[in-house]
Design a protein around this motif. Sequence first.
Motif, short mmCIF file in Angstrom:
data_model
loop_
_atom_site.label_atom_id
_atom_site.label_comp_id
_atom_site.label_asym_id
_atom_site.label_seq_id
_atom_site.Cartn_x
_atom_site.Cartn_y
_atom_site.Cartn_z
N UNK A 34 0.68 -1.17 0.11
CA UNK A 34 -0.14 0.03 0.06
C UNK A 34 0.97 1.36 0.23
N UNK A 35 1.86 1.17 0.96
CA UNK A 35 2.81 2.40 0.65
C UNK A 35 3.42 2.67 -0.54
N UNK A 36 3.83 1.49 -1.16
CA UNK A 36 4.48 1.69 -2.59
C UNK A 36 3.39 2.17 -3.75
N UNK A 37 2.28 1.68 -3.64
CA UNK A 37 1.26 2.23 -4.23
C UNK A 37 0.96 3.50 -4.11
N UNK A 38 1.04 4.17 -2.82
CA UNK A 38 0.71 5.57 -2.61
C UNK A 38 1.81 6.49 -3.12
N UNK A 39 2.99 6.14 -3.09
CA UNK A 39 4.22 6.87 -3.49
C UNK A 39 4.28 6.88 -5.12
N UNK A 40 3.83 5.78 -5.76
CA UNK A 40 3.72 5.76 -7.22
C UNK A 40 2.64 6.75 -7.76
N UNK A 41 1.40 6.39 -7.35
CA UNK A 41 0.27 7.30 -7.54
C UNK A 41 0.43 8.78 -7.12
N UNK A 42 1.06 8.91 -5.99
CA UNK A 42 1.34 10.27 -5.57
C UNK A 42 2.63 10.96 -5.83
N UNK A 43 3.29 10.74 -7.11
CA UNK A 43 4.44 11.25 -7.36
C UNK A 43 4.53 12.94 -7.53
N UNK A 44 3.25 13.31 -8.04
CA UNK A 44 3.26 14.62 -8.28
C UNK A 44 2.26 15.57 -7.20
N UNK A 45 1.34 14.63 -6.82
CA UNK A 45 0.37 15.04 -5.78
C UNK A 45 -0.27 14.26 -4.97
N UNK A 46 -1.40 14.29 -4.53
CA UNK A 46 -1.83 13.51 -3.72
C UNK A 46 -2.71 12.32 -4.72
N UNK A 47 -2.60 10.95 -4.37
CA UNK A 47 -3.35 10.13 -5.32
C UNK A 47 -4.76 10.40 -5.17
N UNK A 48 -5.29 10.18 -6.57
CA UNK A 48 -6.62 10.23 -6.48
C UNK A 48 -7.57 8.88 -5.82
N UNK A 49 -8.65 9.05 -5.18
CA UNK A 49 -9.35 7.91 -4.51
C UNK A 49 -9.84 7.01 -5.52
N UNK A 50 -10.43 7.37 -7.02
CA UNK A 50 -10.62 6.63 -8.01
C UNK A 50 -9.55 5.76 -8.47
N UNK A 51 -8.31 6.08 -8.10
CA UNK A 51 -7.26 5.19 -8.50
C UNK A 51 -7.08 4.04 -7.63
N UNK A 52 -7.52 4.24 -6.54
CA UNK A 52 -7.48 2.75 -5.68
C UNK A 52 -8.44 1.81 -6.17
N UNK A 53 -7.65 0.70 -6.40
CA UNK A 53 -8.64 -0.32 -6.86
C UNK A 53 -8.31 -1.79 -5.73
N UNK A 54 -9.44 -2.20 -4.88
CA UNK A 54 -9.21 -2.88 -3.80
C UNK A 54 -8.69 -4.26 -4.60
N UNK A 55 -8.78 -4.45 -5.87
CA UNK A 55 -8.45 -5.86 -6.46
C UNK A 55 -6.89 -5.96 -6.58
N UNK A 56 -6.36 -4.42 -6.53
CA UNK A 56 -4.92 -4.66 -6.48
C UNK A 56 -4.23 -4.69 -5.17
N UNK A 57 -5.01 -4.94 -4.17
CA UNK A 57 -4.67 -5.02 -2.75
C UNK A 57 -5.55 -6.11 -2.04
#
Length: 163
Positions: A34-57
Amino acid sequence: MLSYRTDVIRGLFEQAEHVCMPDSALRSAAASSLRDWWWREGADDLPRKERFDVLDHFNAAPDLFLVEVLSHGEFRTRLIGENAKAHVETGRLGAILRWNDPQSHRQVLWRYYQRVIAERRPMTCTGDVHYAATKSRLYEGLDCPLSADGIHVTHIIGLLTVF
């Protein structure tokens, strides 16, 4: 800081809280993912909620929870996995969390969530939980801010692992 997980333990206890950087050591593989996902998605700003897919986790789903940031600094738990529910207040789903809650452990949780918003980065919390009739067990939490618009923190996706 005192924990908010008082209904499943004997008394209060302290937990350590830290900003979780991309290279922060975590015990849980699910928290690391989850940490790695957050930092990948939030490279430029806050990750978007709609980009979180529970199937990926999917393997972490029982330990996940989702908190909505409401107006006036309030919070509501929108989703809570079965394992996370067993380790926190069972009545937390849908409940509104306010700064002046009559239960002091909920005030502590409110302050912690405020810190997640202020930091705009994932936060980890670790400590020992003392469940009734069992030995002390280490827990690790990870709470990651999410955004509906990429600017404002509108949700917190969290994960709680008890070892």
